[in-house]
Motif scaffolding. Structure first.
Motif, PDB file in Angstrom:
ATOM      1  N   LYS A 115       0.887  -1.333   0.014  1.00 25.68           N
ATOM      2  CA  LYS A 115      -0.149   0.218  -0.100  1.00 25.68           C
ATOM      3  C   LYS A 115       1.057   1.248   0.016  1.00 25.68           C
ATOM      4  O   LYS A 115       0.515   2.222  -0.840  1.00 25.68           O
ATOM      5  CB  LYS A 115      -1.053  -0.113   1.194  1.00 25.68           C
ATOM      6  N   GLU A 116       1.889   1.371   0.890  1.00 20.41           N
ATOM      7  CA  GLU A 116       2.605   2.494   0.842  1.00 20.41           C
ATOM      8  C   GLU A 116       3.465   2.911  -0.291  1.00 20.41           C
ATOM      9  O   GLU A 116       4.097   3.860  -0.300  1.00 20.41           O
ATOM     10  CB  GLU A 116       3.441   2.674   2.258  1.00 20.41           C
ATOM     11  N   GLN A 117       3.694   1.645  -1.254  1.00 20.82           N
ATOM     12  CA  GLN A 117       4.596   2.032  -2.343  1.00 20.82           C
ATOM     13  C   GLN A 117       3.666   2.338  -3.616  1.00 20.82           C
ATOM     14  O   GLN A 117       4.355   2.820  -4.601  1.00 20.82           O
ATOM     15  CB  GLN A 117       5.260   0.561  -2.509  1.00 20.82           C
ATOM     16  N   PHE A 118       2.426   2.469  -3.466  1.00 19.17           N
ATOM     17  CA  PHE A 118       1.682   2.583  -4.430  1.00 19.17           C
ATOM     18  C   PHE A 118       1.685   4.111  -4.903  1.00 19.17           C
ATOM     19  O   PHE A 118       1.476   4.956  -3.851  1.00 19.17           O
ATOM     20  CB  PHE A 118       0.020   2.403  -4.551  1.00 19.17           C
ATOM     21  N   ASN A 119       1.655   4.649  -6.124  1.00 15.59           N
ATOM     22  CA  ASN A 119       1.515   5.939  -6.386  1.00 15.59           C
ATOM     23  C   ASN A 119       0.093   6.618  -6.495  1.00 15.59           C
ATOM     24  O   ASN A 119      -0.838   5.585  -6.549  1.00 15.59           O
ATOM     25  CB  ASN A 119       2.409   6.349  -7.783  1.00 15.59           C
ATOM     26  N   GLU A 120       0.070   7.759  -6.663  1.00 13.41           N
ATOM     27  CA  GLU A 120      -1.340   8.305  -6.955  1.00 13.41           C
ATOM     28  C   GLU A 120      -2.096   7.898  -8.067  1.00 13.41           C
ATOM     29  O   GLU A 120      -1.357   7.550  -8.916  1.00 13.41           O
ATOM     30  CB  GLU A 120      -1.168   9.534  -6.944  1.00 13.41           C
ATOM     31  N   ASP A 121      -3.134   7.389  -7.988  1.00 14.25           N
ATOM     32  CA  ASP A 121      -4.082   6.757  -9.181  1.00 14.25           C
ATOM     33  C   ASP A 121      -3.560   5.370  -9.569  1.00 14.25           C
ATOM     34  O   ASP A 121      -3.673   5.234 -10.619  1.00 14.25           O
ATOM     35  CB  ASP A 121      -4.090   7.719 -10.213  1.00 14.25           C
ATOM     36  N   ALA A 122      -2.858   4.715  -8.731  1.00 13.26           N
ATOM     37  CA  ALA A 122      -2.527   3.282  -8.947  1.00 13.26           C
ATOM     38  C   ALA A 122      -3.771   2.656  -9.113  1.00 13.26           C
ATOM     39  O   ALA A 122      -4.860   2.706  -8.695  1.00 13.26           O
ATOM     40  CB  ALA A 122      -1.702   2.693  -7.969  1.00 13.26           C
ATOM     41  N   ALA A 123      -3.606   1.477 -10.005  1.00  9.37           N
ATOM     42  CA  ALA A 123      -4.645   0.404 -10.090  1.00  9.37           C
ATOM     43  C   ALA A 123      -4.534  -0.881  -9.664  1.00  9.37           C
ATOM     44  O   ALA A 123      -3.134  -1.547 -10.092  1.00  9.37           O
ATOM     45  CB  ALA A 123      -5.112   0.509 -11.577  1.00  9.37           C
ATOM     46  N   ILE A 124      -5.323  -1.716  -9.185  1.00  7.63           N
ATOM     47  CA  ILE A 124      -5.211  -3.092  -8.925  1.00  7.63           C
ATOM     48  C   ILE A 124      -6.115  -3.832  -9.547  1.00  7.63           C
ATOM     49  O   ILE A 124      -7.245  -3.462  -9.432  1.00  7.63           O
ATOM     50  CB  ILE A 124      -5.543  -3.172  -7.270  1.00  7.63           C
ATOM     51  N   VAL A 125      -5.569  -5.090 -10.159  1.00  9.91           N
ATOM     52  CA  VAL A 125      -6.531  -5.740 -11.107  1.00  9.91           C
ATOM     53  C   VAL A 125      -6.749  -7.178 -10.699  1.00  9.91           C
ATOM     54  O   VAL A 125      -5.267  -7.794 -10.436  1.00  9.91           O
ATOM     55  CB  VAL A 125      -6.361  -5.578 -12.533  1.00  9.91           C
ATOM     56  N   THR A 126      -7.542  -8.015 -10.216  1.00 12.62           N
ATOM     57  CA  THR A 126      -7.640  -9.630  -9.989  1.00 12.62           C
ATOM     58  C   THR A 126      -8.314 -10.230 -11.223  1.00 12.62           C
ATOM     59  O   THR A 126      -9.064  -9.283 -11.875  1.00 12.62           O
ATOM     60  CB  THR A 126      -8.079  -9.941  -8.603  1.00 12.62           C
ATOM     61  N   VAL A 127      -8.246 -11.299 -11.343  1.00 12.72           N
ATOM     62  CA  VAL A 127      -8.654 -12.173 -12.306  1.00 12.72           C
ATOM     63  C   VAL A 127      -9.769 -12.892 -11.949  1.00 12.72           C
ATOM     64  O   VAL A 127      -9.518 -14.181 -10.769  1.00 12.72           O
ATOM     65  CB  VAL A 127      -7.628 -13.105 -12.983  1.00 12.72           C
ATOM     66  N   SER A 128     -10.973 -13.040 -11.915  1.00 10.21           N
ATOM     67  CA  SER A 128     -12.070 -13.810 -11.605  1.00 10.21           C
ATOM     68  C   SER A 128     -12.713 -14.430 -12.659  1.00 10.21           C
ATOM     69  O   SER A 128     -12.094 -14.800 -13.547  1.00 10.21           O
ATOM     70  CB  SER A 128     -13.083 -12.667 -10.707  1.00 10.21           C
TER      71      SER A 128
END
Length: 267
Positions: free
Chosen positions: A132-145
């Motif tokens: 979390k603390e390494q993510f830049n502003e407006d970062a995106a997380i995507v998982t595969v469902s």
């Protein structure tokens, strides 16, 4: 500059097993767009296999997500490899251990179910917290469902409910992160794909062939199509999409009552 605006951004991709993996489709797409990719794999053996062929000269970190100490160690390694922070994270792992063979759902073994939830779902939360603390502003997380968790397919076993937990976690994680970040969290809900992981599902080939009959274009979803959707969700172009599972099924869900399929069944 490309349409997706991914040049010189840095992403972590968890889950590449081989060239058929959805994770590889996403990672290779990121590289083609000019992004840097840091890879996470489960074991030293997997790292050696991939380093020799598919991921030669890439940054590869070993992390078995069942162990918190390995998650923490991976986060520390990533910090040194991404001094300018992370622009996104791809979570593309799932695991089911049918230790007593495929059973009716009501006979599911507790330890198998809980292990599947831990690896396939909770790992998304654990990795996000660690990074979390390494993510830049407006970062995106995507998982595969998967494209639907309401279609109770016997051969998919307890993984349907596990993926339902993953889908729900996407919404709750997005809301939780919104308290102090602009990180977006989404899922790609892919229909049946021809991957090495799916090959381990009992009678999967029959389900895959049925999907090709039901899909309006009469051609199953391609791994690249699911991966390309993930690329879009990782990019600034999808900035208005958050807490969603984007169904990518080539229209299968509208066509279960296709007349040709019905006629074949009624013969």
């Amino acid at each position: 500059m490309s349409f997706l605006n991914l040049e010189e951004k840095t992403f972590v991709v968890l889950g590449v097993a081989n060239k058929k993996s959805v994770a590889w489709g996403i990672a290779s797409g990121l590289e083609q767009e000019g992004a840097k990719v840091i890879y996470i794999v489960r074991s030293e053996k997997r790292k050696e296999e991939l380093s020799a062929r598919l991921l030669k000269d890439r940054e590869i970190i070993i992390c078995d997500v069942e162990y918190q100490e390995q998650i923490d160690a991976a986060a520390e390694q990533i910090k040194t490899l991404a001094p300018n922070g992370l622009d996104g994270f791809v979570h593309s792992i799932a695991f089911a251990n049918y230790s007593e063979g495929l059973q009716p759902f009501h006979s599911t073994v507790r330890k198998d179910f809980l292990q599947a939830v831990d690896i396939s779902c909770f790992s998304l939360l654990a990795m996000t917290k660690a990074l979390k603390e390494q993510f830049n502003e407006d970062a995106a997380i995507v998982t595969v469902s998967i494209s639907t968790t309401r279609m109770a397919s016997e051969n998919y076993g307890y993984m349907g409910p596990v993926k339902a937990a993953l889908d729900s976690s996407v919404a709750f994680l997005a809301k939780s992160l919104s308290e102090d970040t602009n990180i977006r969290v989404n899922a790609v809900g892919a229909s049946l794909l021809k991957t090495s992981a799916s090959a381990g599902i009992p009678n999967y080939i029959n389900s895959y062939l049925f999907a090709e009959k039901v899909i309006p274009r009469k051609k199953a979803l391609q791994t690249k199509e699911a991966a390309d959707t993930a690329l879009f969700l990782l990019s600034p172009r999808s900035s208005g999409i958050n807490a969603q599972t984007i169904v990518v099924d080539a229209g299968m869900s509208i066509n279960y009552f296709d007349r040709d399929v019905i006629n074949d069944c009624m013969r």
